[in-house]
Each structure stands twice: as structure tokens, then as C-alpha cells.
Design an enzyme around this catalytic site. Sequence first.
Site, PDB file in Angstrom:
ATOM      1  N   PRO A 139      -1.444 -18.170  -5.173  1.00  0.00           N
ATOM      2  CG  PRO A 139      -1.419 -16.108  -6.293  1.00  0.00           C
ATOM      3  CD  PRO A 139      -1.277 -16.730  -4.938  1.00  0.00           C
ATOM      4  CD  GLU A 149       1.189  -6.225  -5.606  1.00  0.00           C
ATOM      5  OE1 GLU A 149       1.309  -6.719  -6.733  1.00  0.00           O
ATOM      6  OE2 GLU A 149       0.155  -5.635  -5.223  1.00  0.00           O
ATOM      7  NE  ARG A 176     -21.138 -29.786  -1.225  1.00  0.00           N
ATOM      8  CZ  ARG A 176     -20.982 -30.836  -2.014  1.00  0.00           C
ATOM      9  NH1 ARG A 176     -19.789 -31.300  -2.281  1.00  0.00           N
ATOM     10  NH2 ARG A 176     -22.031 -31.442  -2.527  1.00  0.00           N
ATOM     11  CG  ASP A 231     -20.874 -33.747  -4.887  1.00  0.00           C
ATOM     12  OD1 ASP A 231     -22.072 -33.428  -4.862  1.00  0.00           O
ATOM     13  OD2 ASP A 231     -20.090 -33.590  -3.946  1.00  0.00           O
TER      14      ASP A 231
HETATM   15  C1  4FL Z   1      -5.420 -16.770  -6.134  1.00  0.00           C
HETATM   16  C2  4FL Z   1      -4.790 -17.548  -3.944  1.00  0.00           C
HETATM   17  C3  4FL Z   1      -5.792 -18.066  -6.434  1.00  0.00           C
HETATM   18  C4  4FL Z   1      -5.175 -18.810  -4.315  1.00  0.00           C
HETATM   19  C5  4FL Z   1      -3.758 -13.496  -3.269  1.00  0.00           C
HETATM   20  C6  4FL Z   1      -4.061 -13.034  -4.527  1.00  0.00           C
HETATM   21  C7  4FL Z   1      -4.918 -16.507  -4.848  1.00  0.00           C
HETATM   22  C8  4FL Z   1      -4.518 -15.149  -4.453  1.00  0.00           C
HETATM   23  N1  4FL Z   1      -5.667 -19.050  -5.553  1.00  0.00           N
HETATM   24  N2  4FL Z   1      -4.061 -14.820  -3.255  1.00  0.00           N
HETATM   25  N3  4FL Z   1      -4.515 -14.077  -5.240  1.00  0.00           N
END
Ligand code: 4FL
Length: 229
Positions: free
Chosen positions: A91, A118, A155, A170
Site C-alpha cells: 500500500p 501488517e 493483456r 481501452d
Molecule cells: C493494498 C497492496 C493495495 C497493494 C497488503 C495489504 C495492498 C495490500 N495495493 N497489501 N494491502
Amino acid sequence: MLIDVITLFPEMFAGPFGDSMVKRAIDNEILEIRFTQLRDYAFDKHKQVDDSPFGGGSGMVLKPEPVYRAVRDVLSKSEEILPRRVIITDPGGKTFKQEKAKELAKYNRLIFICGHYEGFDARIYDLADEKISIGDYVLTGGELPAMVIIDAVARMLPGVLGAADSAETDSFFDGLLGFPQYTRPREFEGKVVPEVLLSGHHENIKKWRLEQSLKLTRENRPDLLKDKP
Ligand code: 4FL
């Protein structure tokens, strides 16, 4: 292209990759995807891959040793396939965009490290060329983000899309949202197909589609127009 996925949940990928365009790419030998079970690289008898964070706090952190061992083993198992890129779904990474899908499609090998718990021990990031997020939300793990990225990259590989669904139509291909599309019937529950699309006048159709794309983008995603002239 060879893609390796290092994950605690390889079976999550069966559904999305057992079907769809990705399966077609695999069947046509344009793409190969291998899975590596991270737990196999835990070295203690409890097969522990996570631990509590130094400094305190709730939740568990992915330990560095199993991930390092897994990545090194994956890299040593096959002959060198270059250029390659090691990606951590996280994230805290840069947000995944169509541009990035096109860029990653140029590599011959991608290696994904999917986290759970986490977070990662910070030293794990040194293994990766980049961190990629798929959006500003927290998921239960990195598997869904890896699937999203792999689907979008697959793709873009030459030979995956047919002429009928080429990438040029697209949304996002030219940085705008897609224009409205219609098929038969010409009238459905009183809703009619715009006359211009039935005219056969290609210049006018092109102009109408661009206008519609711009209008939709202005209404729904004005941020996409900010870095346009
Ligand atoms: C969320 C990874 C959004 C990439 C673990 C918990 C994540 C993620 N983009 N990894 N959330």
C-alpha cells in the site's frame, strides 16, 4: 514472459488465472506463471514466516529470512531471464496505472512478492526494484494486487489481445476515459443509438468519440486532464 509469484496463498490465483485472457496467454505460451510457497522457506520447525514488531505494536510483520531465501531460490532455479524486475505489492508503493502495465510488459521476467500480515520487515524492500500499490485501501494481503497487476500486464503482451479488442480502444489508453459504445438493437426500451454512429462517416465518428471521452473525463476524472496540454 515468465512471472514468479512468491506467496503464502498460491491457491488464491487458481480462479482468476484458470480462466480469462490470462489463461489464453498461458495456453499460447506467451506467458508462464510459477508459484512459490513462502512457508517452504521458513527455517524453524514451526514454519514461522512472521513475528511481532520490534518497538511494540499490534499485528505481525513478515520476517526477512524466508523472503530472501525464497527470492534467491527462485532466481537460481532457472537460467537468467533478462530484463527482469522484482516487485513488492505494498500500500506504500506508487499507484499502479496503465502506463506501468505497458512498461512492465517489456520485461521478460517479473517476480512478485506478496505480503500478508501488517507489513514487511523493512529490509525486505531491498530485494525489490519497486513497490506497487493498486490504490489507497488496505487489503488482507498482496495476492489480489498481484493478480490485478499481472492481468493488466498480460493483456499488454504482444499476441494476447485480438484485433477485435485491441488496446487502442481501452479507457486510459490515451489518458482519457473510454467513449460510450453501442451494439444492436438500434433502439432498446426507448433508448436509441446516437445517429452519428450509424452514419458511416468515420471522421465524424472519431470526433464524436473524442468529445464524449473528454466530457466523461471532465465529469468523472478531472484529475486525468490536469497534466494534459
Ligand atoms: C493494498 C497492496 C493495495 C497493494 C497488503 C495489504 C495492498 C495490500 N495495493 N497489501 N494491502
